[in-house]
Motif scaffolding. Structure first.
Motif, PDB file in Angstrom:
ATOM      1  N   LEU A   1      -7.781  -6.614  -4.525  1.00 48.80           N
ATOM      2  CA  LEU A   1      -6.462  -6.603  -5.168  1.00 48.80           C
ATOM      3  C   LEU A   1      -5.326  -6.056  -4.292  1.00 48.80           C
ATOM      4  O   LEU A   1      -5.570  -5.465  -3.242  1.00 48.80           O
ATOM      5  N   GLY A   2      -4.120  -6.260  -4.784  1.00 44.94           N
ATOM      6  CA  GLY A   2      -2.947  -5.659  -4.141  1.00 44.94           C
ATOM      7  C   GLY A   2      -2.393  -6.474  -2.994  1.00 44.94           C
ATOM      8  O   GLY A   2      -2.582  -7.686  -2.933  1.00 44.94           O
ATOM      9  N   VAL A   3      -1.705  -5.765  -2.097  1.00 45.51           N
ATOM     10  CA  VAL A   3      -1.044  -6.451  -0.987  1.00 45.51           C
ATOM     11  C   VAL A   3      -1.878  -6.364   0.282  1.00 45.51           C
ATOM     12  O   VAL A   3      -2.696  -5.457   0.441  1.00 45.51           O
TER      13      VAL A   3
ATOM     14  N   ASP B   1     -13.182 -16.612  -3.514  1.00 43.70           N
ATOM     15  CA  ASP B   1     -12.456 -15.450  -3.015  1.00 43.70           C
ATOM     16  C   ASP B   1     -11.070 -15.570  -3.641  1.00 43.70           C
ATOM     17  O   ASP B   1     -10.263 -16.409  -3.227  1.00 43.70           O
ATOM     18  N   ALA B   2     -10.817 -14.750  -4.652  1.00 45.36           N
ATOM     19  CA  ALA B   2      -9.573 -14.881  -5.421  1.00 45.36           C
ATOM     20  C   ALA B   2      -8.350 -14.402  -4.654  1.00 45.36           C
ATOM     21  O   ALA B   2      -7.217 -14.669  -5.051  1.00 45.36           O
ATOM     22  N   THR B   3      -8.577 -13.662  -3.558  1.00 43.56           N
ATOM     23  CA  THR B   3      -7.475 -13.058  -2.798  1.00 43.56           C
ATOM     24  C   THR B   3      -7.726 -13.252  -1.298  1.00 43.56           C
ATOM     25  O   THR B   3      -8.181 -12.325  -0.615  1.00 43.56           O
ATOM     26  N   PHE B   4      -7.452 -14.438  -0.808  1.00 44.54           N
ATOM     27  CA  PHE B   4      -7.791 -14.800   0.576  1.00 44.54           C
ATOM     28  C   PHE B   4      -7.171 -13.860   1.605  1.00 44.54           C
ATOM     29  O   PHE B   4      -7.840 -13.455   2.561  1.00 44.54           O
ATOM     30  N   GLY B   5      -5.903 -13.512   1.462  1.00 38.27           N
ATOM     31  CA  GLY B   5      -5.218 -12.625   2.427  1.00 38.27           C
ATOM     32  C   GLY B   5      -5.210 -13.239   3.807  1.00 38.27           C
ATOM     33  O   GLY B   5      -4.574 -14.265   4.058  1.00 38.27           O
TER      34      GLY B   5
ATOM     35  N   ALA C   1      -4.420  -8.655  11.980  1.00 41.86           N
ATOM     36  CA  ALA C   1      -3.275  -8.197  11.211  1.00 41.86           C
ATOM     37  C   ALA C   1      -3.705  -7.542   9.899  1.00 41.86           C
ATOM     38  O   ALA C   1      -2.957  -6.778   9.311  1.00 41.86           O
ATOM     39  N   HIS C   2      -4.907  -7.886   9.422  1.00 39.09           N
ATOM     40  CA  HIS C   2      -5.388  -7.245   8.196  1.00 39.09           C
ATOM     41  C   HIS C   2      -6.828  -6.817   8.380  1.00 39.09           C
ATOM     42  O   HIS C   2      -7.690  -7.637   8.691  1.00 39.09           O
ATOM     43  N   THR C   3      -7.090  -5.516   8.227  1.00 36.79           N
ATOM     44  CA  THR C   3      -8.472  -5.050   8.333  1.00 36.79           C
ATOM     45  C   THR C   3      -9.067  -5.038   6.933  1.00 36.79           C
ATOM     46  O   THR C   3      -8.588  -4.324   6.050  1.00 36.79           O
TER      47      THR C   3
HETATM   48  C1  LIG Z   1      -5.746  -6.970  -0.090  1.00 35.83           C
HETATM   49  S1  LIG Z   1      -5.241  -8.584   0.299  1.00 35.83           S
HETATM   50  C2  LIG Z   1      -6.737  -9.468   0.538  1.00 35.83           C
HETATM   51  C3  LIG Z   1      -7.278  -9.371   1.915  1.00 35.83           C
HETATM   52  C4  LIG Z   1      -8.486 -10.238   2.173  1.00 35.83           C
HETATM   53  N1  LIG Z   1      -9.600  -9.876   1.349  1.00 35.83           N
HETATM   54  C5  LIG Z   1      -8.862 -10.208   3.636  1.00 35.83           C
HETATM   55  O1  LIG Z   1      -9.940  -9.697   3.961  1.00 35.83           O
HETATM   56  O2  LIG Z   1      -8.088 -10.698   4.462  1.00 35.83           O
HETATM   57  C6  LIG Z   1      -4.692  -9.225  -1.210  1.00 35.83           C
HETATM   58  C7  LIG Z   1      -4.232 -10.657  -1.161  1.00 35.83           C
HETATM   59  O3  LIG Z   1      -4.297 -11.149  -2.492  1.00 35.83           O
HETATM   60  C8  LIG Z   1      -3.155 -11.870  -2.799  1.00 35.83           C
HETATM   61  N2  LIG Z   1      -2.955 -11.702  -4.231  1.00 35.83           N
HETATM   62  C9  LIG Z   1      -2.655 -10.562  -4.890  1.00 35.83           C
HETATM   63  N3  LIG Z   1      -2.564 -10.803  -6.197  1.00 35.83           N
HETATM   64  C10 LIG Z   1      -2.811 -12.110  -6.366  1.00 35.83           C
HETATM   65  C11 LIG Z   1      -2.885 -12.955  -7.504  1.00 35.83           C
HETATM   66  N4  LIG Z   1      -2.645 -12.476  -8.723  1.00 35.83           N
HETATM   67  N5  LIG Z   1      -3.210 -14.249  -7.319  1.00 35.83           N
HETATM   68  C12 LIG Z   1      -3.466 -14.727  -6.073  1.00 35.83           C
HETATM   69  N6  LIG Z   1      -3.387 -13.985  -4.967  1.00 35.83           N
HETATM   70  C13 LIG Z   1      -3.078 -12.698  -5.116  1.00 35.83           C
HETATM   71  C14 LIG Z   1      -2.057 -11.280  -1.960  1.00 35.83           C
HETATM   72  O4  LIG Z   1      -1.058 -12.240  -1.729  1.00 35.83           O
HETATM   73  C15 LIG Z   1      -2.808 -10.868  -0.695  1.00 35.83           C
HETATM   74  O5  LIG Z   1      -2.750 -11.901   0.253  1.00 35.83           O
END
Ligand SMILES: C[S@@+](CC[C@H](N)C(=O)[O-])C[C@H]1O[C@@H](n2cnc3c(N)ncnc32)[C@H](O)[C@@H]1O
Length: 310
Positions: free
Chosen positions: A102-104, A28-32, A5-7
């Motif tokens: 960063l981002g969505v 990893d600050a942004t697990f996604g 679902a996420h590349t």
């Molecule tokens: C681009 S995706 C990350 C994808 C991930 N690196 C992966 O490979 O699956 C960004 C994720 O960071 C989260 N996110 C964005 N800003 C955030 C914040 N300020 N604190 C925590 N999570 C955050 C979003 O909810 C989203 O799930």
């Protein structure tokens, strides 16, 4: 282990930039959906540790499939506070690497019920953390016209911010604005000229999303928190997706790597200037290869910057 679902973008470049030590502690600050986390875990040995953050409950849910790995922990929190949550507060100056992608995520964009997409109809939510805060619908229902204009102009870099805000306020007097396609149509209608290559609502949606999630405040505080957590030689890797983010990352890294700002001709020792340097830049900004962009068009605007704590 990667969720289709996420590349994940710039995967190899991130892992290389983080210079993973098998026994290291990583964040990893942004697990996604865990694409980067999965790669980091693969590069870690049995004594390594990975703490992941995400503010989105759906990402926390997706992380459950990783939690049997004793090296991994997931934290539901915004990353601006990543140095303050109980698990990491004791790790100041001890972390080997922090990644911020960063981002969505694609699941956030693609799930119409999240309200991020101007292409699919859904409720006008746009919160990454659906457990707290104000949705785009709630905000647009009450905000001052000037504030709406400013958000769209500043965070969306949309020159027609004023016209769009005016159209929103004119509509909401008689009809509640509660769906993404409805808002996209109001925006499109308000634009005097349209960009051939971009959906007319692209920038305005970006601006509203950044505001609703305080993304730039999060980034400013998150970068500081990450540097606090890093140990000397620890690496910070940040992937941005638009110019506002990238400018902030670039300036932060540059300032932290410059040392004391002293006027010319001041009798001050180089060692004293250097004492103020916190980071060293590692290489230049990295962009995805043509191959990555053709496999994953969403990667096209990504930029990775890496720095090392001194
Ligand atoms: C681009 S995706 C990350 C994808 C991930 N690196 C992966 O490979 O699956 C960004 C994720 O960071 C989260 N996110 C964005 N800003 C955030 C914040 N300020 N604190 C925590 N999570 C955050 C979003 O909810 C989203 O799930």
């Amino acid at each position: 282990m990667m969720d289709p679902a996420h590349t994940s973008v710039l995967l190899h470049e991130c892992i290389e930039g983080l210079a993973i030590k098998p026994d290291g502690i990583y964040i990893d600050a942004t697990f996604g959906r865990g694409g980067h986390s999965s790669y980091i875990l693969n590069a870690l040995g049995e004594h390594g540790r990975l703490i992941a953050f995400d503010r989105d409950p759906a990402a926390i849910e997706a992380a459950q499939k990783f939690v049997n790995d004793p090296r991994f922990t997931i934290v539901h929190s915004a990353f601006a506070q990543m140095d303050e949550v109980p698990l990491t507060a004791g790790l100041i100056d001890q972390v080997d690497g922090v990644l911020m992608d960063l981002g969505v995520s694609s699941p956030q964009l693609d799930d119409s019920s999240r309200g991020f997409s101007f292409l699919r109809d859904g409720p006008l939510d746009m919160r990454m953390d659906t457990s707290t805060g104000v949705s785009a619908e709630q905000w647009l229902a009450h905000a001052d016209e000037q504030d709406i204009a400013q958000v769209i102009k500043e965070f969306g870099e949309e020159k027609f911010g004023k016209r769009i805000a005016h159209a929103i306020v004119n509509t909401r007097v008689h009809t509640p604005i509660n769906s993404t396609l409805q808002l996209a149509a109001i925006i499109a209608e308000a634009m005097p000229v349209k960009d051939k290559h971009k959906h007319p609502a692209t920038r305005a949606f970006q601006g509203i999303r950044i505001y609703i999630n305080s993304e730039l405040d999060q980034l400013r505080d998150g970068l500081k928190a990450a540097v606090k957590l890093l140990k000397p030689t620890g690496r910070l890797a940040a992937i941005s997706f638009h110019s506002l983010e990238d400018r902030m990352v670039k300036r932060f890294m540059r300032e932290q790597s410059k040392g004391k700002n002293v006027p010319h001709n001041m009798p001050i020792l180089q060692a004293e200037i250097d004492a103020d340097k916190v980071l060293k830049l590692i290489g230049k900004a990295i962009k995805p290869s043509d191959e990555e962009v053709s496999n994953n068009p969403r990667s096209r605007s990504s930029v990775l910057r890496v720095a090392e704590k001194l």
